[in-house]
Each structure stands twice: as C-alpha cells, then as structure tokens.
Design an enzyme around this catalytic site. Structure first.
Site, PDB file in Angstrom:
ATOM      1  N   ASP A 159       8.894  27.526 -49.672  1.00  0.00           N
ATOM      2  CA  ASP A 159      10.503  28.423 -49.538  1.00  0.00           C
ATOM      3  C   ASP A 159       9.863  29.826 -49.399  1.00  0.00           C
ATOM      4  OD1 ASP A 159      13.490  28.453 -50.132  1.00  0.00           O
ATOM      5  OD2 ASP A 159      12.493  29.963 -51.631  1.00  0.00           O
TER       6      ASP A 159
ATOM      7  N   HIS B 270      28.371  37.971 -41.663  1.00  0.00           N
ATOM      8  CA  HIS B 270      27.521  37.050 -41.848  1.00  0.00           C
ATOM      9  C   HIS B 270      27.575  36.261 -40.614  1.00  0.00           C
ATOM     10  CE1 HIS B 270      27.620  36.683 -46.505  1.00  0.00           C
ATOM     11  NE2 HIS B 270      27.688  37.957 -46.437  1.00  0.00           N
TER      12      HIS B 270
ATOM     13  N   HIS C 231      15.182  27.083 -51.854  1.00  0.00           N
ATOM     14  CA  HIS C 231      16.247  26.516 -51.249  1.00  0.00           C
ATOM     15  C   HIS C 231      16.185  24.905 -51.531  1.00  0.00           C
ATOM     16  CE1 HIS C 231      18.286  24.550 -47.707  1.00  0.00           C
ATOM     17  NE2 HIS C 231      19.157  25.500 -48.055  1.00  0.00           N
TER      18      HIS C 231
ATOM     19  N   ARG D 155      21.168  30.242 -41.494  1.00  0.00           N
ATOM     20  CA  ARG D 155      21.456  28.819 -40.946  1.00  0.00           C
ATOM     21  C   ARG D 155      22.887  28.335 -40.994  1.00  0.00           C
ATOM     22  NH1 ARG D 155      18.845  23.425 -43.086  1.00  0.00           N
ATOM     23  NH2 ARG D 155      20.506  23.847 -44.446  1.00  0.00           N
ATOM     24  N   GLY D 156      23.278  28.536 -42.332  1.00  0.00           N
ATOM     25  CA  GLY D 156      24.492  27.713 -42.801  1.00  0.00           C
ATOM     26  C   GLY D 156      24.349  26.462 -43.323  1.00  0.00           C
ATOM     27  N   ASP D 157      25.239  25.934 -44.018  1.00  0.00           N
ATOM     28  CA  ASP D 157      25.090  24.535 -44.654  1.00  0.00           C
ATOM     29  C   ASP D 157      25.941  23.687 -43.708  1.00  0.00           C
ATOM     30  OD1 ASP D 157      23.617  24.913 -46.915  1.00  0.00           O
ATOM     31  OD2 ASP D 157      25.422  25.889 -47.809  1.00  0.00           O
TER      32      ASP D 157
ATOM     33  N   TYR E 114      31.059  33.775 -43.182  1.00  0.00           N
ATOM     34  CA  TYR E 114      31.263  33.175 -42.160  1.00  0.00           C
ATOM     35  C   TYR E 114      31.386  31.637 -42.247  1.00  0.00           C
ATOM     36  CZ  TYR E 114      31.263  31.804 -37.380  1.00  0.00           C
ATOM     37  OH  TYR E 114      31.565  30.963 -36.193  1.00  0.00           O
TER      38      TYR E 114
ATOM     39  N   LYS F  69      11.180  34.841 -42.023  1.00  0.00           N
ATOM     40  CA  LYS F  69      12.125  35.489 -41.385  1.00  0.00           C
ATOM     41  C   LYS F  69      12.098  36.855 -41.583  1.00  0.00           C
ATOM     42  CE  LYS F  69      15.094  33.041 -44.427  1.00  0.00           C
ATOM     43  NZ  LYS F  69      16.438  32.371 -45.148  1.00  0.00           N
TER      44      LYS F  69
ATOM     45  N   GLU G 276      30.743  41.226 -51.570  1.00  0.00           N
ATOM     46  CA  GLU G 276      30.869  40.302 -50.558  1.00  0.00           C
ATOM     47  C   GLU G 276      32.222  39.876 -50.467  1.00  0.00           C
ATOM     48  OE1 GLU G 276      27.566  37.172 -50.111  1.00  0.00           O
ATOM     49  OE2 GLU G 276      29.211  35.620 -50.459  1.00  0.00           O
TER      50      GLU G 276
HETATM   51  P1  FAD Z   1      16.565  28.607 -43.208  1.00  0.00           P
HETATM   52  O1  FAD Z   1      16.180  29.938 -43.761  1.00  0.00           O
HETATM   53  O2  FAD Z   1      16.643  28.006 -42.081  1.00  0.00           O
HETATM   54  O3  FAD Z   1      16.351  27.517 -44.416  1.00  0.00           O
HETATM   55  C1  FAD Z   1      17.054  26.167 -44.566  1.00  0.00           C
HETATM   56  C2  FAD Z   1      16.067  25.062 -44.860  1.00  0.00           C
HETATM   57  O4  FAD Z   1      15.160  24.778 -43.817  1.00  0.00           O
HETATM   58  C3  FAD Z   1      15.263  25.848 -46.206  1.00  0.00           C
HETATM   59  O5  FAD Z   1      15.063  24.292 -46.775  1.00  0.00           O
HETATM   60  C4  FAD Z   1      13.898  25.964 -45.416  1.00  0.00           C
HETATM   61  O6  FAD Z   1      12.961  26.005 -46.402  1.00  0.00           O
HETATM   62  C5  FAD Z   1      13.677  24.865 -44.412  1.00  0.00           C
HETATM   63  N1  FAD Z   1      12.999  25.964 -43.244  1.00  0.00           N
HETATM   64  C6  FAD Z   1      13.125  26.949 -42.530  1.00  0.00           C
HETATM   65  N2  FAD Z   1      12.498  27.257 -41.478  1.00  0.00           N
HETATM   66  C7  FAD Z   1      11.471  26.219 -41.713  1.00  0.00           C
HETATM   67  C8  FAD Z   1      10.212  25.614 -40.650  1.00  0.00           C
HETATM   68  N3  FAD Z   1       9.983  26.604 -39.835  1.00  0.00           N
HETATM   69  N4  FAD Z   1       9.841  24.352 -40.977  1.00  0.00           N
HETATM   70  C9  FAD Z   1      10.397  23.544 -41.878  1.00  0.00           C
HETATM   71  N5  FAD Z   1      11.510  24.213 -42.639  1.00  0.00           N
HETATM   72  C10 FAD Z   1      11.821  25.121 -42.655  1.00  0.00           C
HETATM   73  N6  FAD Z   1      26.560  29.892 -45.665  1.00  0.00           N
HETATM   74  C11 FAD Z   1      27.550  30.041 -44.688  1.00  0.00           C
HETATM   75  O7  FAD Z   1      27.991  28.968 -44.225  1.00  0.00           O
HETATM   76  N7  FAD Z   1      28.178  31.214 -44.506  1.00  0.00           N
HETATM   77  C12 FAD Z   1      27.872  32.192 -45.130  1.00  0.00           C
HETATM   78  O8  FAD Z   1      28.593  33.257 -44.983  1.00  0.00           O
HETATM   79  C13 FAD Z   1      26.970  32.284 -46.090  1.00  0.00           C
HETATM   80  N8  FAD Z   1      26.447  33.361 -46.735  1.00  0.00           N
HETATM   81  C14 FAD Z   1      25.427  33.289 -47.442  1.00  0.00           C
HETATM   82  C15 FAD Z   1      24.993  34.406 -48.180  1.00  0.00           C
HETATM   83  C16 FAD Z   1      23.846  34.377 -48.947  1.00  0.00           C
HETATM   84  C17 FAD Z   1      23.453  35.908 -49.575  1.00  0.00           C
HETATM   85  C18 FAD Z   1      22.969  33.352 -49.076  1.00  0.00           C
HETATM   86  C19 FAD Z   1      21.843  33.429 -50.082  1.00  0.00           C
HETATM   87  C20 FAD Z   1      23.486  32.306 -48.596  1.00  0.00           C
HETATM   88  C21 FAD Z   1      24.481  32.125 -47.754  1.00  0.00           C
HETATM   89  N9  FAD Z   1      25.045  31.032 -47.153  1.00  0.00           N
HETATM   90  C22 FAD Z   1      26.163  31.086 -46.196  1.00  0.00           C
HETATM   91  C23 FAD Z   1      24.452  29.668 -47.605  1.00  0.00           C
HETATM   92  C24 FAD Z   1      23.331  29.296 -46.367  1.00  0.00           C
HETATM   93  O9  FAD Z   1      23.829  29.388 -44.950  1.00  0.00           O
HETATM   94  C25 FAD Z   1      22.599  28.186 -46.824  1.00  0.00           C
HETATM   95  O10 FAD Z   1      22.001  28.091 -48.195  1.00  0.00           O
HETATM   96  C26 FAD Z   1      21.761  27.418 -45.968  1.00  0.00           C
HETATM   97  O11 FAD Z   1      21.625  26.202 -46.384  1.00  0.00           O
HETATM   98  C27 FAD Z   1      20.282  28.129 -45.799  1.00  0.00           C
HETATM   99  O12 FAD Z   1      20.450  28.876 -44.869  1.00  0.00           O
HETATM  100  P2  FAD Z   1      19.353  29.925 -44.517  1.00  0.00           P
HETATM  101  O13 FAD Z   1      19.862  31.088 -43.543  1.00  0.00           O
HETATM  102  O14 FAD Z   1      18.330  30.231 -45.513  1.00  0.00           O
HETATM  103  O15 FAD Z   1      18.359  28.829 -43.610  1.00  0.00           O
END
Ligand code: FAD
Length: 300
Positions: free
Chosen positions: A164, A80, A155, A110-112, A52, A171, A20
C-alpha cells in the site's frame, strides 16, 4: 496557472482546512449545496473538492459544479476524477474540459467498482488499471496540480501495508503534488502512514499528506460508510456514540451529532499537535458539524 492546493496550504498561518462536497442529484440538493458553499466561503477554506461518481453520484454534475465554483466564488475548486468505466480517450476529454473551465487542480483516483465498492476491479477495455497511470496521463496533458488518495489503514485490496505504501509512493513519484487520506478515527493510523512513507521515500513524504476527517452525523450512516471505506471504528468511540444514540427505536441524532463533533474535535487536536499540513473535511454537503468542529479548533 490559478493558485494550486499546495500554494494555498503554504499561505497564511495556522492549520489550513479544506472541504469536500458531492455533486447534487436534484434541485433540492442543488440549493443545499450552494447554501453550504456560501456558508463556508466566508471562512476561507484553502480549497474545496467535488467528488466524482462516489456512491453513485451524478458524474456530469462534477464538471459543472466545479466550473461554477471557479466562476462564481472566491474558492479554489478541486475536481475529483476517476477511471471507472472510462476509456483513455474519454479521460483525456474530461481533463481537457476541466482545463477549458479554468480548473487545473485535480484529485486523481482509480475509483471503485460500481455496485460493490469492495468488489473486484475491472478496468474499461481501453482504460487504465491504476491511479498511478492516470496521474501520468494528467501530468502529460498540461499544467495540472495533482492530488491522490492515501489510506492510513491500507487500501482494502492491497495485500499488505508495504504494498500500500509502495502504491502511494509510486503515485507521488509519478507527479502527484499531495495526497488526501481516507477517513480514519485513530490518529495513530495517520501517524503510522506518515512514518511508513518517510521510511520508504523521505523526499515524497515531504509532500502534504492531508488527513481526511468525517464528521459523524448518525451512527447508522457511520457504520455504513466505515464498511464501504473499510475503516476501523474504535470500540470506545462506538460505545460513546451508542450512549449518545440512546435506547429508543430511533437514534437520538442531535446527541449523536454533538458526540461526533467532540470526537472529531479531539482527533483534529491530536493531528494539529502532530503538525499535519491541513485538515480535509467530508461535509456531505452540510455545514453545521464541520463549522462547529472548526470553531472548537479556533480555525474560523
Ligand atoms: P490506486 O492507487 O490505483 O489503488 C487501487 C488498488 O490497486 C490498491 O489496492 C493498490 O494497492 C493497487 N495498486 C495500485 N498500483 C498497483 C500496481 N502497480 N501493482 C499492483 N497493485 C497496485 N472514489 C470515487 O469513485 N469518486 C471520488 O470522488 C472519490 N474520492 C475519494 C477521495 C479520497 C480522499 C479518497 C481517499 C478516496 C476517494 N475515492 C473516490 C475512493 C477511491 O476511488 C477508492 O478507494 C479506490 O478503490 C482506490 O483509488 P486509488 O486512486 O487509491 O487507486
């Protein structure tokens, strides 16, 4: 389509590895990134991914760097993509832009929340709420190969590990082909995630769940990143690193880095023995520690 991540993981023998990178912020960062990319090109990673907006990194640079890696190297790039501060129309335009550059492998997240990664999430008024929705959007947009995030310790915003796991399964069912995990330091965290996933949906659990490995470069940055990622630091590991850091006003970074290489090597050995599909290294755009770990593992 060009090669996909899963095709690359299934080609060849032994445990594949991937890397990465972060988009550069300035000219010095740009040359360091390309030095690192070239250093790794010769040892044939299965794929390389470009973050990203992570940690406030520049967003336009992701598409540019991914396109240049596709055009100028033999590496398979993965872009990403996050939903942070984007409308659905903007997300569609970005996905189409990747396709135009020949980039079909996307890590969909989703991102933070900007500012405080552990703070409350607010979606763009015309955007999406969860990564699962973005997976569906990307899958409907064309022939893309999709990865998603997985969390060995759960998460931080998930109410419990069952919820989780349900998110990860959703997904994968929505069209993701594989997942990459958040960094972790106790191999049991990864194995328990794999068990939870298998118990809920054995078919989805058969897709590659790639462990994310963070080589430790300094104790201070490890503590900062572990806090941002909500990752547990095993006390025995911290004690080893504190010993290596020494008692001076500045930590002994060479000794910490060397201890970090040993720690990551032992973690990877355990994961390989458990039959992981690959190892994904967060390089922070530096090659030395990851190359040493790969050499220790006999993977290069
Ligand atoms: P989601 O899968 O949408 O989950 C987010 C939260 O919502 C979780 O708590 C989940 O339990 C909850 N949730 C999901 N679906 C539902 C539903 N239907 N109902 C209720 N709750 C739900 N961040 C960046 O900004 N840029 C990057 O490039 C980046 N790269 C990453 C690479 C890796 C390998 C990892 C592990 C993380 C990366 N992140 C990055 C961080 C990531 O964006 C964050 O951890 C973010 O908070 C969660 O993203 P997610 O895609 O898992 O979100």
């Amino acid at each position: 389509m060009t090669s996909t991540v899963v095709q690359r993981l299934r080609a060849g023998t032994g445990t594949p590895f991937s890397l990465e990178f972060m988009p550069p912020r300035d000219a010095a960062g740009e040359s360091r990134l390309w030095r690192t990319v070239r250093a790794f090109e010769a040892i044939d990673p299965a794929f390389v991914s470009i973050t990203y907006g992570a940690g406030g990194s520049t967003r336009d640079a992701t598409a540019r760097v991914v396109g240049e890696i596709a055009e100028r190297t033999a590496l398979l790039p993965v872009a990403h993509l996050t939903a942070v501060a984007h409308s659905v129309a903007e997300l569609c335009a970005m996905v189409d832009g990747h396709a135009r550059r020949g980039v079909r492998n996307l890590l969909v997240l989703r991102g933070d929340p900007p500012g405080d990664p552990l703070g409350p999430w607010t979606k763009h008024p015309d955007g999406i709420e969860y990564a699962e929705q973005l997976v569906r959007l990307v899958a409907a947009r064309g022939d893309f190969h999709i990865g998603v995030a997985a969390f060995p310790e759960g998460h931080h915003a998930a109410p419990d590990l069952a919820r989780d796991t349900a998110t990860l399964v959703a997904k994968l069912r929505a069209g993701a082909d594989y997942a990459i995990t958040q960094m972790f330091f106790d191999p049991d965290c990864y194995l328990r995630l794999r068990d939870r996933l298998t118990a809920v949906d054995p078919e989805q659990a058969a897709k590659p769940i790639i462990p994310g490995i963070m080589p430790i470069l300094s104790l201070a940055s490890l503590r900062r990143m572990a806090q941002l990622c909500d990752a547990t630091l095993p006390p025995a590991m911290v004690a080893d690193l504190e010993r290596a850091a020494g008692s001076g006003p500045e930590e002994d970074r060479d000794a910490v880095r060397a201890a970090g290489v040993d720690i990551a090597t032992r973690l990877c050995e355990k994961l390989i023995a458990e039959g992981v599909p690959a190892l994904h290294f967060c390089t922070l755009n530096r090659s030395r520690a990851t190359r040493e770990i790969l050499a220790n593992l006999g993977l290069r």
